[in-house]
Design a protein around this motif. Structure first.
Motif, PDB file in Angstrom:
ATOM      1  N   TRP A  31       0.828  -1.217   0.000  1.00 30.38           N
ATOM      2  CA  TRP A  31       0.000   0.000   0.000  1.00 30.38           C
ATOM      3  C   TRP A  31       0.861   1.266   0.000  1.00 30.38           C
ATOM      4  N   LYS A  32       2.172   1.103   0.123  1.00 29.29           N
ATOM      5  CA  LYS A  32       3.123   2.218   0.184  1.00 29.29           C
ATOM      6  C   LYS A  32       2.929   3.083   1.433  1.00 29.29           C
ATOM      7  N   GLU A  82       8.884   2.181   9.253  1.00 29.57           N
ATOM      8  CA  GLU A  82       8.358   3.466   9.702  1.00 29.57           C
ATOM      9  C   GLU A  82       7.286   3.923   8.725  1.00 29.57           C
ATOM     10  N   THR A  83       6.489   4.872   9.186  1.00 23.10           N
ATOM     11  CA  THR A  83       5.457   5.460   8.345  1.00 23.10           C
ATOM     12  C   THR A  83       5.546   6.974   8.463  1.00 23.10           C
ATOM     13  N   SER A  84       4.873   7.640   7.591  1.00 23.00           N
ATOM     14  CA  SER A  84       4.843   9.097   7.644  1.00 23.00           C
ATOM     15  C   SER A  84       4.054   9.549   8.872  1.00 23.00           C
ATOM     16  N   PHE A  97      -3.225  10.266   3.769  1.00 23.15           N
ATOM     17  CA  PHE A  97      -4.501  10.386   3.054  1.00 23.15           C
ATOM     18  C   PHE A  97      -4.282  10.300   1.546  1.00 23.15           C
ATOM     19  N   ARG A  98      -3.305  11.041   1.061  1.00 20.03           N
ATOM     20  CA  ARG A  98      -3.015  11.041  -0.375  1.00 20.03           C
ATOM     21  C   ARG A  98      -2.606   9.637  -0.860  1.00 20.03           C
ATOM     22  N   ILE A  99      -1.786   8.964  -0.077  1.00 20.67           N
ATOM     23  CA  ILE A  99      -1.337   7.617  -0.451  1.00 20.67           C
ATOM     24  C   ILE A  99      -2.524   6.659  -0.502  1.00 20.67           C
ATOM     25  N   ILE A 100      -3.359   6.693   0.518  1.00 21.96           N
ATOM     26  CA  ILE A 100      -4.497   5.782   0.582  1.00 21.96           C
ATOM     27  C   ILE A 100      -5.474   6.046  -0.554  1.00 21.96           C
ATOM     28  N   GLN A 126      -7.698   4.306  -5.571  1.00 20.76           N
ATOM     29  CA  GLN A 126      -8.005   4.661  -6.963  1.00 20.76           C
ATOM     30  C   GLN A 126      -7.416   3.600  -7.901  1.00 20.76           C
ATOM     31  N   ARG A 127      -6.157   3.270  -7.675  1.00 17.67           N
ATOM     32  CA  ARG A 127      -5.456   2.317  -8.532  1.00 17.67           C
ATOM     33  C   ARG A 127      -6.026   0.908  -8.406  1.00 17.67           C
ATOM     34  N   ARG A 128      -6.361   0.499  -7.186  1.00 18.55           N
ATOM     35  CA  ARG A 128      -6.793  -0.878  -6.934  1.00 18.55           C
ATOM     36  C   ARG A 128      -8.276  -1.115  -7.185  1.00 18.55           C
ATOM     37  N   GLU A 129      -9.105  -0.098  -6.965  1.00 17.00           N
ATOM     38  CA  GLU A 129     -10.550  -0.305  -7.004  1.00 17.00           C
ATOM     39  C   GLU A 129     -11.243   0.442  -8.148  1.00 17.00           C
ATOM     40  N   ILE A 130     -10.948   1.706  -8.288  1.00 25.71           N
ATOM     41  CA  ILE A 130     -11.669   2.520  -9.261  1.00 25.71           C
ATOM     42  C   ILE A 130     -11.205   2.240 -10.693  1.00 25.71           C
TER      43      ILE A 130
END
Length: 180
Positions: free
Chosen positions: A67-68, A84-86, A93-96, A101-105
């Motif tokens: 999921w990056k 670690e995460t941001s 929010f932007r990553i999710i 968008q890429r996986r579902e839409i």
């Protein structure tokens, strides 16, 4: 690592919310723990802190990397991978949104396009044809809007989201429009 009562509540709740969003509970809890702790942690520490199996942590870390949402971080003197995460909720929010968008839409848009391009599409009822077209148009418009929103600076995006119903006033409309 011993969690404070507030941190524990946050991590547990984020795990519950994850399941409602279609994400495995442990995946969401690991991300919440990395976020709230603000530091890189190794898989063993994550497993111990959350009291979950090490294999579950490994699978969850792979999913979070897919999921990056996390990245590997190296700690001086320790050969293990740490993660670690941001700490920036806007970046997360932007990553999710981009990943959803890429996986579902995008796959849905592709299937709708294939349906409309199919020679069999003309065999569908006019109502079904129109609803498939309307769905594709809606999702295509939403995709374009989402891409534009994600390009905005955080401060501008925050202002746009805070405007909410104020957009109706800006456009000179008092009540929300409905399509009856």
């Amino acid at each position: 690592m011993e969690l404070t009562p507030v941190s524990q509540r946050f991590v547990l709740h984020w795990g519950e919310m994850g399941t409602r969003w279609g994400v495995n509970r442990t995946v969401a809890q690991i991300h919440a723990l990395l976020f709230i702790s603000g530091r890189a942690m190794c898989a063993e520490e994550l497993a111990e802190t959350l009291n979950v199996a090490r294999s579950n942590v490994s699978n969850s870390l792979k999913e979070l990397q897919g999921w990056k949402l996390i990245r590997i971080a190296h700690v001086l003197g320790d050969r293990r991978d740490h993660f670690e995460t941001s700490g920036d909720v806007w970046e997360l929010f932007r990553i999710i949104v981009a990943e959803r968008q890429r996986r579902e839409i995008e796959p849905t848009l592709q299937v709708l396009r294939e349906c409309m391009d199919s020679p069999d599409f003309s065999l569908e009822s006019p109502l079904a044809q129109q609803r498939i077209k309307n769905t594709w148009q809606f999702m295509d418009t939403l995709t374009a809007w989402t891409r534009e929103m994600l390009r905005l600076s955080t401060s501008t995006l925050s202002k746009v989201l805070k405007m909410g119903a104020g957009i109706q006033k800006l456009l000179g409309r008092g009540k929300p429009e409905t399509d009856d």
